[in-house]
Design a protein around this motif. Structure first.
Motif, PDB file in Angstrom:
ATOM      1  N   ASP A 260      45.797  41.152  33.218  1.00  0.00           N
ATOM      2  CA  ASP A 260      44.561  42.045  33.441  1.00  0.00           C
ATOM      3  C   ASP A 260      44.404  43.084  32.527  1.00  0.00           C
ATOM      4  O   ASP A 260      44.380  44.151  32.803  1.00  0.00           O
ATOM      5  CB  ASP A 260      44.501  42.229  34.921  1.00  0.00           C
ATOM      6  CG  ASP A 260      43.232  42.800  35.304  1.00  0.00           C
ATOM      7  OD1 ASP A 260      42.296  42.687  34.559  1.00  0.00           O
ATOM      8  OD2 ASP A 260      43.253  43.558  36.218  1.00  0.00           O
TER       9      ASP A 260
ATOM     10  N   ARG B 211      45.729  43.610  42.776  1.00  0.00           N
ATOM     11  CA  ARG B 211      44.487  43.774  42.014  1.00  0.00           C
ATOM     12  C   ARG B 211      43.717  45.170  42.035  1.00  0.00           C
ATOM     13  O   ARG B 211      43.217  45.666  41.258  1.00  0.00           O
ATOM     14  CB  ARG B 211      43.686  42.456  42.649  1.00  0.00           C
ATOM     15  CG  ARG B 211      42.393  42.378  41.537  1.00  0.00           C
ATOM     16  CD  ARG B 211      41.273  41.433  42.413  1.00  0.00           C
ATOM     17  NE  ARG B 211      41.780  40.290  42.944  1.00  0.00           N
ATOM     18  CZ  ARG B 211      41.679  39.020  42.066  1.00  0.00           C
ATOM     19  NH1 ARG B 211      41.275  39.013  40.776  1.00  0.00           N
ATOM     20  NH2 ARG B 211      41.985  37.953  42.422  1.00  0.00           N
TER      21      ARG B 211
ATOM     22  N   TYR C 192      50.586  44.738  38.822  1.00  0.00           N
ATOM     23  CA  TYR C 192      51.009  43.628  39.034  1.00  0.00           C
ATOM     24  C   TYR C 192      52.459  43.387  39.071  1.00  0.00           C
ATOM     25  O   TYR C 192      52.939  42.364  39.532  1.00  0.00           O
ATOM     26  CB  TYR C 192      50.212  42.685  38.169  1.00  0.00           C
ATOM     27  CG  TYR C 192      48.809  42.843  38.120  1.00  0.00           C
ATOM     28  CD1 TYR C 192      48.014  41.937  39.092  1.00  0.00           C
ATOM     29  CD2 TYR C 192      48.290  43.525  37.344  1.00  0.00           C
ATOM     30  CE1 TYR C 192      46.637  41.954  39.452  1.00  0.00           C
ATOM     31  CE2 TYR C 192      46.739  43.620  37.399  1.00  0.00           C
ATOM     32  CZ  TYR C 192      46.004  42.878  38.463  1.00  0.00           C
ATOM     33  OH  TYR C 192      44.632  43.172  38.467  1.00  0.00           O
TER      34      TYR C 192
ATOM     35  N   THR D  44      42.841  35.433  37.766  1.00  0.00           N
ATOM     36  CA  THR D  44      43.324  36.767  36.722  1.00  0.00           C
ATOM     37  C   THR D  44      44.058  36.420  35.506  1.00  0.00           C
ATOM     38  O   THR D  44      44.980  35.509  35.404  1.00  0.00           O
ATOM     39  CB  THR D  44      44.387  37.616  37.829  1.00  0.00           C
ATOM     40  OG1 THR D  44      44.190  37.974  38.948  1.00  0.00           O
ATOM     41  CG2 THR D  44      44.796  38.854  36.955  1.00  0.00           C
TER      42      THR D  44
ATOM     43  N   ASP E 293      45.814  41.459  47.012  1.00  0.00           N
ATOM     44  CA  ASP E 293      44.563  42.341  46.973  1.00  0.00           C
ATOM     45  C   ASP E 293      44.907  43.522  46.778  1.00  0.00           C
ATOM     46  O   ASP E 293      44.150  44.325  45.786  1.00  0.00           O
ATOM     47  CB  ASP E 293      43.944  42.256  48.506  1.00  0.00           C
ATOM     48  CG  ASP E 293      43.425  40.647  48.762  1.00  0.00           C
ATOM     49  OD1 ASP E 293      43.425  39.967  47.919  1.00  0.00           O
ATOM     50  OD2 ASP E 293      43.434  40.713  50.151  1.00  0.00           O
TER      51      ASP E 293
ATOM     52  N   LYS F 279      45.486  47.577  40.435  1.00  0.00           N
ATOM     53  CA  LYS F 279      45.789  47.159  38.782  1.00  0.00           C
ATOM     54  C   LYS F 279      47.321  47.295  38.576  1.00  0.00           C
ATOM     55  O   LYS F 279      47.551  47.883  37.370  1.00  0.00           O
ATOM     56  CB  LYS F 279      45.149  47.777  37.893  1.00  0.00           C
ATOM     57  CG  LYS F 279      43.486  47.430  38.216  1.00  0.00           C
ATOM     58  CD  LYS F 279      42.651  47.709  36.871  1.00  0.00           C
ATOM     59  CE  LYS F 279      41.274  47.173  37.055  1.00  0.00           C
ATOM     60  NZ  LYS F 279      41.104  45.999  36.916  1.00  0.00           N
TER      61      LYS F 279
END
Length: 286
Positions: A53, A114, A119, A71, A111, A117
């Motif tokens: 991402d 994401r 990961y 993603t 969730d 941001k």
């Protein structure tokens, strides 16, 4: 270049795949890609970088990555120290029957990753040891495939998700607890599972649910990791597998009974799901 979409052909009754301790080489890695399934990646050995991402992360032993569905990501293993990792792919529907509708949301970690941001997850040593043990147990179950191995895999995945749910860095008090799917979608899934031949098309299913086909399709794919056609065809193939082993009916009659109008279409779909032809499956060559 646009990212490619990686396809999966999983049993809709058990939408989970484990690639245990795979060795990753640059020449074998996919370019930028995405898929509908959720993915957990644990690094056992080696070094490299991970593009997720629009951000790059260093990878080394002990790192855990959470990749929500759809993603964009790509791995860049080191040429000198190739990555050895375990990847667990699953659809949210796998957790539906075992997750109560209370404050606990086993997918909250994805969730939150994401939303923030972020990961890559740094695990405390005790948590890392417990997750490593669960992953090792999953690898053993995949290798031995003893009776009940699917239930065992599901339980180990739930254990990992519970550990992550309790991880302080992945708590998000601003997000209310939510259910996995509305009742109309669960009812549609029950209809398909009960009668994958006569359940009807997307337009018929959405009409019974009193939602638009577009909304139905989006919600269905988010829950199962497949579009409606893929899911229905896979359920028909699951039924075909049962008939091949439990009856003496001809392969053609089984194909027709399971909703496939042509043998070519049936063979292509069957081999895509199982890796063997219907005849090979009936003869035990799988």
């Amino acid at each position: 270049m646009l990212p490619i979409r990686k396809p999966f052909y999983l049993d809709p009754d058990f939408p989970l795949e484990v690639v245990y301790r795979g060795v990753r080489y640059t020449e074998n890695e996919l370019p930028d890609h995405l898929h509908d399934l959720y993915e957990l990646v644990y690094i056992h050995e080696g070094r490299g970088t991970f593009f997720v991402d629009h951000a790059l992360y260093d990878k080394e032993a002990g790192d855990l990555f959470l990749i929500p569905g759809n993603t964009v990501h790509r791995a860049f293993p080191s040429a000198d120290e190739p990555i050895v990792s375990t990847a667990v792919f699953f659809a949210p529907s796998l957790l539906h029957a075992v997750s109560p509708r209370d404050a606990y949301d086993p997918l909250r970690c994805f969730d939150t990753a994401r939303k923030k941001k972020q990961y890559k997850i740094i695990l405390p040593v005790p948590v890392k040891e417990r997750i490593e043990a669960a992953i090792h147990a999953m690898g053993t179950e995949v290798k031995n495939r003893e009776p009940g191995y699917r239930q065992a895999l599901s339980l180990h995945l739930q254990q990992i998700l519970l550990e992550l749910y309790r991880h302080p860095a992945l708590k998000d008090s601003s997000s209310p607890a939510i259910g996995f799917a509305p009742p109309w979608l669960l009812e549609a899934l029950r209809d398909i599972n009960r009668d994958p031949v006569g359940c009807g098309s997307l337009s018929a299913l959405s009409a019974r649910a009193c939602v638009s086909p577009g909304h139905f399709s989006r919600a269905f794919k988010q829950l199962t990791g497949m579009n409606v056609t893929q899911y229905v065809n896979t359920q028909r193939l699951v039924r075909a597998k049962e008939l091949l082993l439990s009856t003496d009916d001809t392969i053609e009659s089984i194909a027709i009974a399971c909703g496939f109008q042509g043998m070519r279409h049936f063979y292509q779909n069957f081999k895509q799901l199982t890796g063997v032809t219907p005849r090979q499956y009936r003869n035990g060559n799988y």
